[in-house]
Scaffold this active site. Structure first.
Site, PDB file in Angstrom:
ATOM      1  N   CYS A   1      84.923   0.825 -55.834  1.00  0.00           N
ATOM      2  CA  CYS A   1      84.071   0.109 -56.782  1.00  0.00           C
ATOM      3  C   CYS A   1      84.413   0.475 -58.218  1.00  0.00           C
ATOM      4  O   CYS A   1      84.667  -0.380 -59.059  1.00  0.00           O
ATOM      5  CB  CYS A   1      82.590   0.394 -56.513  1.00  0.00           C
ATOM      6  SG  CYS A   1      82.015  -0.343 -54.975  1.00  0.00           S
ATOM      7  N   HIS A   2      84.414   1.785 -58.490  1.00  0.00           N
ATOM      8  CA  HIS A   2      84.647   2.208 -59.869  1.00  0.00           C
ATOM      9  C   HIS A   2      85.656   3.346 -59.974  1.00  0.00           C
ATOM     10  O   HIS A   2      85.722   4.019 -60.995  1.00  0.00           O
ATOM     11  CB  HIS A   2      83.335   2.603 -60.543  1.00  0.00           C
ATOM     12  CG  HIS A   2      82.300   1.515 -60.462  1.00  0.00           C
ATOM     13  ND1 HIS A   2      81.351   1.489 -59.450  1.00  0.00           N
ATOM     14  CD2 HIS A   2      82.100   0.405 -61.195  1.00  0.00           C
ATOM     15  CE1 HIS A   2      80.598   0.408 -59.601  1.00  0.00           C
ATOM     16  NE2 HIS A   2      81.028  -0.271 -60.641  1.00  0.00           N
TER      17      HIS A   2
END
Lengths: 189, 254, 422
Positions: free
Chosen positions: A153-154
């Site tokens: 995701c990040h």
């Protein structure tokens, strides 16, 4: 409309004073207080009904059989609705986890505080950043720069002890409450 | 006016009597003494535990109680270890495993009581076409409740009264609606041996199993009544205060 | 209505908001200063009690909806999960299930109070009609709510009631199929009933707001049925009526709690603890008690369409009541003949209710037919005639007059003047 009467509490009674008035005030206060207690206690069942129910709590702990998990493999089990990563670590992975300088870590924790048996690492598989499930369980998954897990995701990187090493996540992967019930069986929760 | 009121009253009474007469045509179910009846009554745990023994050894060979988790029995005094032992005595279907197959594992207290048959059709096939009803809520699902259950279980008669011809495979019961029932008379004197030494007469067994079925139909009954007493006492106090306040307030009006 | 003071708010935040959106002025006007006839009795508390019941039903309904699953495979089980596992689930469900009955008790008493004291007459016709709409919305909500546990009574009640619509020629069958979303009561039916059961209480709430708004235009009726002439006839709603209604609400809650805690299934039917089975109809299907009089009317008519029309007509006739009752005098106190017929109607409603619970055969069918005939006779023939034929007693000049004289009726004719245009 014209105030032909002076209901207490709307002005007027303060001036009248006297013992009758104060006894009256006490009665009003007592009634109000008891009524408020009643309303407050009636609210609790509504709130508590949204807490985990008995059937949910009864399944709050589960048994996991570790025997089929070979060295270097990992399994994901569902516990309390969340993925739990169970990794059978290799000697190399244990070594990596142990030789890290704790001072370099964002969330310092020694490897032996995060495992009960060195070869078994058990962590909740939810990134401490914003709740995604990191990759690294399957052999084909990217495992990040530190041989642990990588959150797509990040871009958080976790090491072989589930500790945050790089990326936005603030803390290590959470170690759930568990206990070994035998050499190859563990109870979560 | 007066005569009208009395006419109305007598009409109402007549109507009530007619209704009562109608009701008495149905089979009368005798009332039993229950530890749990009344405002302050609570479930007799020892009796319900004996009832569980009958359920386990007798009833559950045909009847399911599929809405009841085994952990519910904590409410009649079984300890956690006892519950685990009780649960482990059952085989529960689980899976699928990694090979995609269902398998049997020992039960845990979180499991519900397993059913004796995989589905209703299997239950019918094994019971001469009659479906043994699920017992989870039976005490609430029958008119007369636990009194009916007791009456039913003690109401079998070997020979039906004259003029009644039983259909094949049916049994005569004084209290069952229609009197012909697929279930045979199942409670026998000393059909079970109680661990606590209570003599296992048919009446005792019927009483115990009815208490147990009442408990599993409504596991929170004791808590409900205890809360009810507190709530109503509180409301009476509040009503008294409200009334005093109202009187005081309105007395200021002229 | 008397002129209200513009309230002076001390709190600067309240003042700031109120000068932009005068909700506090409105609340003060409608629920604080609202002039209430000082002679209202405790029967006037049943409006407030019904309002509290609506709040309780919406609050418990909301948390129950969070646990309930509207699917025929698991609906029954999910209700049992509420009863067994959810924290205080048994309490919330019993409060909700018995609350429906309590709501109807409050509303029926409220309606009969309106009938007795002529609260439907000019200028309160719209107020009354809104009340009839509230009753209809309540009935629809209660019926669909009873289907949700998916027990035997749920299923067969839904089947029987939806089949009523098949009585209409030509369009009947397509309507029923449309209501079901299939060819029998099934999962689509349960799903839509749940959605509507959730929606309708808020429609109900909107109707209640309109009902109250209409009430506050004409002002409350009172046991004498004459208008308040000025401040000497009224008291400010708060604190006098709030405390009085509050007391009545608490007494009602004691009655309610007795059912919830000690006889929670008394008003229900044991068959609804048996999961729905589309292949087996229970021996006696009866609706909940609050539908019984209407159920008796339905069965009293030997024709399918006629029965359905009579049942809906029994409610429709209430909406026409302000025009069917031709008497200008509101309160039964001053209508000696109507008063007797009022009580006969009340008994008739009870008799119909009783007949509705009995098998529709023999003497009970006859009783239901007589009761039905009387019900319509009362509204359609008796009331229009009675207004012309009856000689009302003289009315008091004002509310405070008999109040000040200790509640006695004024000497015959002394100050009596016919009420308003009468």
């Amino acid at each position: 409309m014209a105030q032909t009467t002076h209901p207490p509490g709307t002005g007027g009674h303060a001036a009248s004073g006297g013992e009758g008035a104060s006894r009256r005030d006490f009665l009003y206060l007592a009634t109000g207080a008891v009524g408020a207690i009643g309303v407050a206690s009636a609210v609790w069942p509504f709130i508590d009904s949204m807490n985990p129910a008995a059937d949910t709590l009864a399944l709050a702990s589960i048994d996991v059989d570790l025997a089929p998990v070979q060295e270097g493999q990992a399994i994901t089990v569902t516990w309390r609705g969340k993925p739990v990563f169970v990794r059978h670590r290799t000697a190399k992975e244990i070594e990596e986890a142990r030789t890290v300088n704790l001072g370099d870590l964002r969330d310092p924790a020694a490897d032996d505080t995060r495992v009960k048996k060195p070869e078994w690492l058990i962590v909740v598989g939810i990134c401490t950043h914003l709740g995604c499930v990191p990759l690294g369980q399957k052999p084909t998954d990217p495992r990040g720069d530190y041989d642990g897990w990588f959150c797509p995701c990040h871009g958080s990187h976790y090491d072989t002890a589930g500790r945050i090493r790089k990326g936005p996540a603030p803390a290590n992967l959470v170690v759930p409450q568990y206990a070994f019930t035998s050499d190859t069986a563990v109870r979560l929760g | 006016m007066r005569s009208l009121k009395s006419a109305i009253l007598s009409a109402a009474v007549a109507l009530g009597l007619a209704g009562a007469a109608q009701a008495s045509e149905a089979v009368h179910i005798p009332k039993q003494e229950w530890a749990h009846s009344g405002v302050f009554g609570t479930i007799d745990k020892a009796s319900a535990q004996r009832g569980f023994q009958i359920y386990k050894e007798v009833c559950s060979t045909c009847h399911s109680a599929k809405l009841v988790p085994i952990r519910t029995l904590a409410g009649i005094g079984f300890s956690e270890d006892e519950l685990k032992a009780i649960a482990a005595g059952y085989e529960v279907q689980a899976g699928p495993n990694d090979a995609g197959e269902m398998f049997m594992r020992p039960g845990i207290p979180a499991d519900r009581f397993p059913s004796p048959f995989p589905n209703d059709n299997a239950a019918r096939a094994a019971n001469n076409g009659a479906l043994p009803p699920d017992l989870s809520l039976i005490a609430k699902a029958r008119v007369g409740g636990e009194d009916y259950l007791y009456a039913f279980l003690t109401g079998f008669e070997e020979n039906p009264p004259e003029g009644v011809t039983l259909m094949p495979g049916m049994n005569y019961n004084k209290y069952f609606p229609g009197h012909q029932v697929g279930m045979p008379n199942i409670l026998m004197p000393d059909g079970v041996t109680y661990a606590d030494g209570t003599p296992a007469t048919v009446q005792q067994q019927a009483h115990d199993i009815s208490a147990f079925l009442t408990f599993i139909a409504e596991p929170h009954m004791d808590a409900r009544k205890q809360m009810g007493v507190k709530v109503i006492l509180f409301l009476i106090v509040l009503a008294g205060l409200m009334y005093a306040t109202k009187r005081k307030l309105w007395s200021t009006l002229h | 209505m008397a002129q209200a003071h513009a309230p002076q708010f001390k709190n600067p935040v309240v003042k700031w908001i109120d000068s932009r959106l005068p909700i506090f002025t409105m609340l003060d006007h409608e629920y604080n200063q609202y002039p209430m006839p000082r002679n209202v009795n405790y029967l006037w508390a049943f409006g407030a009690i019904a309002g509290i019941m609506l709040v309780i039903m919406i609050a418990t309904g909301l948390v129950l909806a969070m646990q309930y699953a509207a699917n025929t495979h698991i609906a029954f089980e999910s209700v049992e999960r509420i009863m067994r596992d959810v924290n205080y689930g048994w309490l919330l469900r019993y409060v909700h299930a018995n609350g429906a009955s309590m709501f109807f008790i409050a509303v029926y008493i409220h309606m009969f109070r309106g009938l007795y004291y002529g609260s439907y007459k000019a200028p309160r016709e719209i107020l009354w009609i809104l009340g009839v709409l509230i009753l209809l919305a309540m009935m629809a909500t209660a019926f669909m709510g009873y289907v949700l546990p998916w027990g035997q009574m749920s299923f067969w009640g839904a089947t029987v009631i939806t089949n009523l619509f098949s009585a209409f020629p030509l369009v009947g069958d397509p309507i029923v199929t449309w209501l079901w979303g299939g060819f029998s009561v099934d999962n689509p039916t349960l799903n839509r009933f749940f959605a509507l059961h959730f929606l309708l209480p808020f429609v109900l709430l909107g109707l209640v707001v309109l009902h109250t708004a209409a009430l506050h235009v004409s002002g409350s009726n009172n046991p004498l049925g004459i208008d308040a002439k000025g401040p000497q006839d009224t008291v400010p709603f708060n604190p006098y009526v709030t405390v009085k209604d509050g007391f009545a609400v608490v007494v009602f809650l004691i009655f309610y709690a007795a059912f919830v805690f000690f006889a929670p299934n008394y008003l229900g039917h044991p068959d609804n603890y048996i999961p729905a089975n589309p292949l087996v109809t229970p021996a006696h299907i009866v609706p909940e008690w609050y539908f019984l009089p209407f159920y008796a009317i339905l069965r009293a008519i030997p024709d399918k369409l006629g029965g359905v029309l009579a049942m809906f007509g029994a409610i429709a006739v209430l909406a026409a009541l302000p025009w069917l009752d031709t008497s200008k005098v509101r309160s039964c106190k001053f209508r000696p003949i109507y008063r007797q017929f009022f009580w006969i109607l009340a008994i008739d409603a009870l008799v119909l209710g009783y007949a509705g619970a009995m098998p529709a055969e023999g003497v009970w069918l006859l009783v239901a037919r007589i009761g039905t005939a009387y019900y319509f006779f009362h509204f359609l023939i008796l009331l229009p005639l009675l207004g012309k034929l009856e000689r009302p007693l003289p009315l008091p000049a004002s509310i405070c007059e008999p109040v000040l004289k200790g509640g006695g009726r004024v000497a015959a004719g002394a100050h009596a003047k016919p009420m308003e245009k009468a």
